[in-house]
Design an enzyme around this catalytic site. Structure first.
Site: not given
Ligand code: NAD
Length: 251
Positions: A144, A157
């Site tokens: 991130s 985080y």
């Molecule tokens: P989201 O909450 O929409 O989706 C998360 C996914 O991961 C879901 O399928 C959930 O079931 C799964 N998950 C969560 N915890 C889990 C666990 N312990 N075991 C197995 N599966 C698990 O989140 P997102 O925004 O799509 O985030 C995806 C990745 O991108 C993450 O690593 C997040 O930190 C990173 N990220 C997101 C953003 C943002 O702004 N959305 C920005 C930078 C990085």
């Protein structure tokens, strides 16, 4: 079979929604069979499986907490037994626990580190020997931009995401001579369920602060993952951290 990933097998953690789902669907559209896990999201997972199968690809979904190492290893073994050897691993599962430093318990800290850092490390270890034996593989980890720039009330985080960038750089040294390319993506703010928790006006408020004037969409992060996964497009990326972030930080 056509597509940039034709005939390949991708294992994606956290593929039932958000960025992981967008990666799963884009990779399937490009010809890959997909295994993904999720945390208690059977409904979302079933919808993604149906979409992958509608694209003519095979899909395996499992409810597995990536912090549970025996379950994570079991998922990866099962995925490879069903689909074949893993060509691409995407460490994407993530969560965010917020709070000022004084409110963060040891359990909260451990949970954030385990889901992001421990799981990414051991998922990579689980596919490593197979990739090394075949002389090729791609490992892509969703870090991130918060691991690069930091922010208040989100220290575990940011710590975990910065660790994943270090993990990527170090593992890239071990992988490149074996044909395993290890890279990361450090997305800026993206509209997903994770950020929906931050309130109804989050996207508007956050987007207004970015040079591009809006937050990102999961598909815009999936495009970076495809670049890193594909050949020849991704062939010269080693230990890189790509940051699709609307101009929030430029480096
Ligand atoms: P989201 O909450 O929409 O989706 C998360 C996914 O991961 C879901 O399928 C959930 O079931 C799964 N998950 C969560 N915890 C889990 C666990 N312990 N075991 C197995 N599966 C698990 O989140 P997102 O925004 O799509 O985030 C995806 C990745 O991108 C993450 O690593 C997040 O930190 C990173 N990220 C997101 C953003 C943002 O702004 N959305 C920005 C930078 C990085």
């Amino acid at each position: 079979m056509s597509g940039q990933l034709a005939g390949q097998v991708a294992i994606i953690t956290g593929g039932s929604r958000g960025i992981g789902r967008a990666i799963a669907l884009l990779f399937a559209r490009e010809g890959a069979d997909i295994a993904f896990c999720h945390l208690d999201d059977a409904e979302g997972a079933a919808a993604v499986v149906a979409q992958i199968e509608a694209l003519g690809r095979r899909a395996v979904a499992a409810a597995v907490d990536v912090a549970d190492l025996p379950a994570l290893r079991g998922f990866i073994a099962q995925a490879q037994a069903q689909l074949g050897p893993c060509d691409i691993l995407v460490n994407n599962a993530g969560l965010n626990l917020r709070g000022a430093i004084g409110t963060i318990t040891e359990d909260m800290f451990d949970r954030v580190m385990d889901v992001h850092v421990k799981a990414s490390f051991f998922a990579a270890q689980a596919v490593w020997d197979g990739m090394a034996a075949r002389g090729r593989g791609r490992i892509i980890t969703t870090a991130s931009q918060l691991g690069l720039k930091g922010a208040a009330n989100i220290v575990p985080y940011c710590t975990a995401k910065a660790a994943l960038i270090g993990f990527t750089r170090a593992l890239a040294f071990e992988g490149a001579p074996l044909g395993i390319l290890v890279n990361a993506i450090a997305p800026g703010p993206v509209a997903t369920d994770l950020t929906a928790q931050l309130g109804p006006d989050w996207a508007e408020r956050t987007g207004a602060k970015l040079p591009i004037g809006r937050v990102g969409q999961p598909e815009e992060i999936a495009a970076a993952a495809l670049l890193l996964a594909s050949s020849p497009g991704g062939d010269f990326f080693v230990g890189a951290t790509l940051s699709p972030n609307g101009g929030d930080i430029m480096h």
